[in-house]
Write a protein that holds these residues in place. Structure first.
Motif, PDB file in Angstrom:
ATOM      1  N   SER A   1      37.943  43.181  49.673  1.00 21.78           N
ATOM      2  CA  SER A   1      37.920  43.225  51.132  1.00 21.78           C
ATOM      3  C   SER A   1      39.124  44.017  51.614  1.00 21.78           C
ATOM      4  O   SER A   1      40.260  43.517  51.603  1.00 21.78           O
ATOM      5  CB  SER A   1      37.951  41.817  51.726  1.00 21.78           C
ATOM      6  OG  SER A   1      38.110  41.886  53.135  1.00 21.78           O
ATOM      7  N   LEU A   2      38.881  45.246  52.022  1.00 27.54           N
ATOM      8  CA  LEU A   2      39.978  46.066  52.532  1.00 27.54           C
ATOM      9  C   LEU A   2      40.483  45.543  53.871  1.00 27.54           C
ATOM     10  O   LEU A   2      41.660  45.695  54.209  1.00 27.54           O
ATOM     11  CB  LEU A   2      39.525  47.522  52.674  1.00 27.54           C
ATOM     12  CG  LEU A   2      39.071  48.213  51.383  1.00 27.54           C
ATOM     13  CD1 LEU A   2      38.697  49.666  51.659  1.00 27.54           C
ATOM     14  CD2 LEU A   2      40.151  48.137  50.307  1.00 27.54           C
TER      15      LEU A   2
ATOM     16  N   TRP B   1      39.512  49.622  44.260  1.00 27.54           N
ATOM     17  CA  TRP B   1      39.435  49.926  45.688  1.00 27.54           C
ATOM     18  C   TRP B   1      38.000  49.856  46.209  1.00 27.54           C
ATOM     19  O   TRP B   1      37.734  49.332  47.295  1.00 27.54           O
ATOM     20  CB  TRP B   1      40.027  51.310  45.934  1.00 27.54           C
ATOM     21  CG  TRP B   1      40.173  51.699  47.378  1.00 27.54           C
ATOM     22  CD1 TRP B   1      39.356  52.523  48.098  1.00 27.54           C
ATOM     23  CD2 TRP B   1      41.210  51.288  48.285  1.00 27.54           C
ATOM     24  NE1 TRP B   1      39.819  52.657  49.384  1.00 27.54           N
ATOM     25  CE2 TRP B   1      40.955  51.917  49.524  1.00 27.54           C
ATOM     26  CE3 TRP B   1      42.327  50.464  48.164  1.00 27.54           C
ATOM     27  CZ2 TRP B   1      41.780  51.732  50.629  1.00 27.54           C
ATOM     28  CZ3 TRP B   1      43.145  50.281  49.268  1.00 27.54           C
ATOM     29  CH2 TRP B   1      42.860  50.913  50.477  1.00 27.54           C
ATOM     30  N   GLN B   2      37.036  50.365  45.439  1.00 27.72           N
ATOM     31  CA  GLN B   2      35.648  50.424  45.868  1.00 27.72           C
ATOM     32  C   GLN B   2      34.808  49.274  45.312  1.00 27.72           C
ATOM     33  O   GLN B   2      33.587  49.278  45.440  1.00 27.72           O
ATOM     34  CB  GLN B   2      35.040  51.763  45.434  1.00 27.72           C
ATOM     35  CG  GLN B   2      35.724  52.955  46.098  1.00 27.72           C
ATOM     36  CD  GLN B   2      35.437  54.274  45.399  1.00 27.72           C
ATOM     37  OE1 GLN B   2      34.759  54.324  44.380  1.00 27.72           O
ATOM     38  NE2 GLN B   2      35.952  55.361  45.955  1.00 27.72           N
TER      39      GLN B   2
ATOM     40  N   PHE C   1      44.412  52.452  55.102  1.00 30.14           N
ATOM     41  CA  PHE C   1      44.727  53.473  54.109  1.00 30.14           C
ATOM     42  C   PHE C   1      43.460  54.098  53.533  1.00 30.14           C
ATOM     43  O   PHE C   1      43.519  54.744  52.474  1.00 30.14           O
ATOM     44  CB  PHE C   1      45.561  52.870  52.974  1.00 30.14           C
ATOM     45  CG  PHE C   1      46.936  52.416  53.399  1.00 30.14           C
ATOM     46  CD1 PHE C   1      48.044  53.228  53.204  1.00 30.14           C
ATOM     47  CD2 PHE C   1      47.116  51.177  54.003  1.00 30.14           C
ATOM     48  CE1 PHE C   1      49.297  52.815  53.605  1.00 30.14           C
ATOM     49  CE2 PHE C   1      48.370  50.749  54.397  1.00 30.14           C
ATOM     50  CZ  PHE C   1      49.469  51.574  54.210  1.00 30.14           C
ATOM     51  N   ALA C   2      42.341  53.936  54.208  1.00 33.16           N
ATOM     52  CA  ALA C   2      41.063  54.422  53.681  1.00 33.16           C
ATOM     53  C   ALA C   2      41.078  55.925  53.429  1.00 33.16           C
ATOM     54  O   ALA C   2      40.456  56.410  52.470  1.00 33.16           O
ATOM     55  CB  ALA C   2      39.928  54.058  54.644  1.00 33.16           C
ATOM     56  N   ASP C   3      41.787  56.671  54.253  1.00 36.34           N
ATOM     57  CA  ASP C   3      41.816  58.125  54.085  1.00 36.34           C
ATOM     58  C   ASP C   3      42.685  58.560  52.900  1.00 36.34           C
ATOM     59  O   ASP C   3      42.456  59.622  52.315  1.00 36.34           O
ATOM     60  CB  ASP C   3      42.328  58.805  55.355  1.00 36.34           C
ATOM     61  CG  ASP C   3      41.344  58.697  56.512  1.00 36.34           C
ATOM     62  OD1 ASP C   3      40.145  58.455  56.234  1.00 36.34           O
ATOM     63  OD2 ASP C   3      41.769  58.819  57.664  1.00 36.34           O
TER      64      ASP C   3
ATOM     65  N   SER D   1      40.076  56.100  38.278  1.00 36.64           N
ATOM     66  CA  SER D   1      39.483  54.869  37.750  1.00 36.64           C
ATOM     67  C   SER D   1      39.823  53.676  38.636  1.00 36.64           C
ATOM     68  O   SER D   1      38.983  52.806  38.881  1.00 36.64           O
ATOM     69  CB  SER D   1      39.975  54.618  36.320  1.00 36.64           C
ATOM     70  OG  SER D   1      39.438  55.566  35.436  1.00 36.64           O
ATOM     71  N   TRP D   2      41.065  53.636  39.121  1.00 36.14           N
ATOM     72  CA  TRP D   2      41.474  52.543  40.015  1.00 36.14           C
ATOM     73  C   TRP D   2      40.637  52.548  41.287  1.00 36.14           C
ATOM     74  O   TRP D   2      40.236  51.483  41.773  1.00 36.14           O
ATOM     75  CB  TRP D   2      42.952  52.686  40.339  1.00 36.14           C
ATOM     76  CG  TRP D   2      43.487  51.677  41.312  1.00 36.14           C
ATOM     77  CD1 TRP D   2      43.952  50.423  41.031  1.00 36.14           C
ATOM     78  CD2 TRP D   2      43.626  51.846  42.733  1.00 36.14           C
ATOM     79  NE1 TRP D   2      44.372  49.796  42.194  1.00 36.14           N
ATOM     80  CE2 TRP D   2      44.177  50.641  43.244  1.00 36.14           C
ATOM     81  CE3 TRP D   2      43.340  52.882  43.610  1.00 36.14           C
ATOM     82  CZ2 TRP D   2      44.454  50.466  44.600  1.00 36.14           C
ATOM     83  CZ3 TRP D   2      43.609  52.714  44.958  1.00 36.14           C
ATOM     84  CH2 TRP D   2      44.159  51.521  45.437  1.00 36.14           C
ATOM     85  N   LEU D   3      40.366  53.732  41.814  1.00 39.02           N
ATOM     86  CA  LEU D   3      39.521  53.814  43.006  1.00 39.02           C
ATOM     87  C   LEU D   3      38.159  53.185  42.747  1.00 39.02           C
ATOM     88  O   LEU D   3      37.657  52.393  43.549  1.00 39.02           O
ATOM     89  CB  LEU D   3      39.338  55.271  43.434  1.00 39.02           C
ATOM     90  CG  LEU D   3      40.509  55.964  44.122  1.00 39.02           C
ATOM     91  CD1 LEU D   3      40.162  57.423  44.379  1.00 39.02           C
ATOM     92  CD2 LEU D   3      40.864  55.268  45.435  1.00 39.02           C
TER      93      LEU D   3
END
Length: 310
Positions: free
Chosen positions: A213-214, A207-208, A169-171, A201-203
């Protein structure tokens, strides 16, 4: 020997490593690194007013405190402060100084209710109660020996269900954000429900995050719709943890969270991680039963303490 308390200096590597080192020695079952701390300092939402503190004795960091506002809570004027002192450097006044400094800072911001996690040990609990805090709910830390333990065998997903890493889901991570927001809103807490509404903010914060670990975070999709997930973090060494495992309301009762977590654990072991950690409220028997099924064992307990100001 004199103990002083001061704010952490974000650009000073020794401060970041000293803070992380204290946290690791006090809570060896909780993942934190100098890089994760630096990321939090740079990217936590400004409304959190996050202010990490350190206690220093003759130039050596011997204590730390996480301090800030619970800005995502539906209940106003609540704040958090978590004080940890190096277990080998207690009884020097560091904990009291950290607590006093944190309380003064939060009171000045208008906080009227302070929440703190305290390890369930007589000395720690006595310290909290002596400073006006009362015990609330409790939670377990759990550990799984990935290197030597035996995981449940992998099960093929049922028809219509697909397991995918979060990296797919990276894109467009928004579907993962929406799933996280729904499950977080249902998480029990004496601080009130948390509302994840700020996608940007969540990103930055989740996420980042450098511990996220994605590749090892697993999403269970039902007919292409994200329905359940387990969020994986790693310390870049041998330790892996899951911070949230949940299922969207419309898909509960189908074993999807267990399916996602088992997939993530198997892939973590294959990647060379040797220890897995997680946490559960002591009253969350359904999730505790799932974790026992995986082989997790309780390794420590902490108690949430609350103090009302004013």
């Amino acid at each position: 020997m004199t103990v002083i308390v001061r704010e952490i200096r974000p650009g000073v590597r020794a401060d970041l490593e000293g803070f992380a080192g204290v946290r690791h020695r006090a809570l060896p079952f909780y993942l934190v690194t100098a890089d994760s701390l630096a990321h939090d300092l740079a990217h936590l939402h400004p409304d959190a007013r996050y202010r990490p503190l350190v206690a220093e004795e003759d130039g050596e960091i011997i204590g730390s405190a996480q301090v800030g506002l619970l800005h995502e809570s539906t209940e106003p004027n609540q704040a958090f402060l978590n004080v940890y002192v190096d277990p080998e450097r207690t009884h020097r006044g560091a904990g009291t100084l950290l607590l006093r400094t944190a309380e003064e800072y939060l009171a000045a911001l208008g906080a009227t209710r302070l929440l703190a996690w305290v390890l369930d040990a007589p000395g720690n609990r006595a310290f909290a109660e002596a400073h006006g805090y009362r015990a609330s709910r409790s939670a377990h830390f759990l550990r799984l020996d990935l290197a030597n333990g035996k995981l449940p065998p992998l099960q093929p997903p049922p028809p219509g269900v697909e397991l995918r890493p979060a990296s797919d889901f990276a894109d467009d991570p928004r579907p993962v954000f929406e799933l996280d927001a729904e499950t977080t809103a249902d998480e029990p807490s004496e601080a009130g429900a948390a509302e994840l509404t700020d996608y940007e903010s969540w990103l930055r914060e989740t996420w980042q995050h450098p511990l996220t670990s994605l590749e090892l975070t697993t999403i269970a999709l039902v007919d292409g719709v994200p329905a359940a997930f387990t969020a994986a973090r790693t310390d870049g060494g041998t330790r892996y943890s899951t911070g949230m495992t949940g299922t969207a309301r419309a898909f509960r009762g189908r074993g999807l969270a267990k399916l996602a977590k088992n997939d993530s654990l198997h892939r973590a072991r294959a990647a060379g991680y040797t220890e897995a950690f997680t946490g559960n409220d002591t009253g969350n028997e359904p999730m505790l039963a799932i974790n026992r099924w995986f082989g997790y064992e309780v390794c420590a307990t902490e108690v949430r303490y609350v103090r009302e100001l004013g």
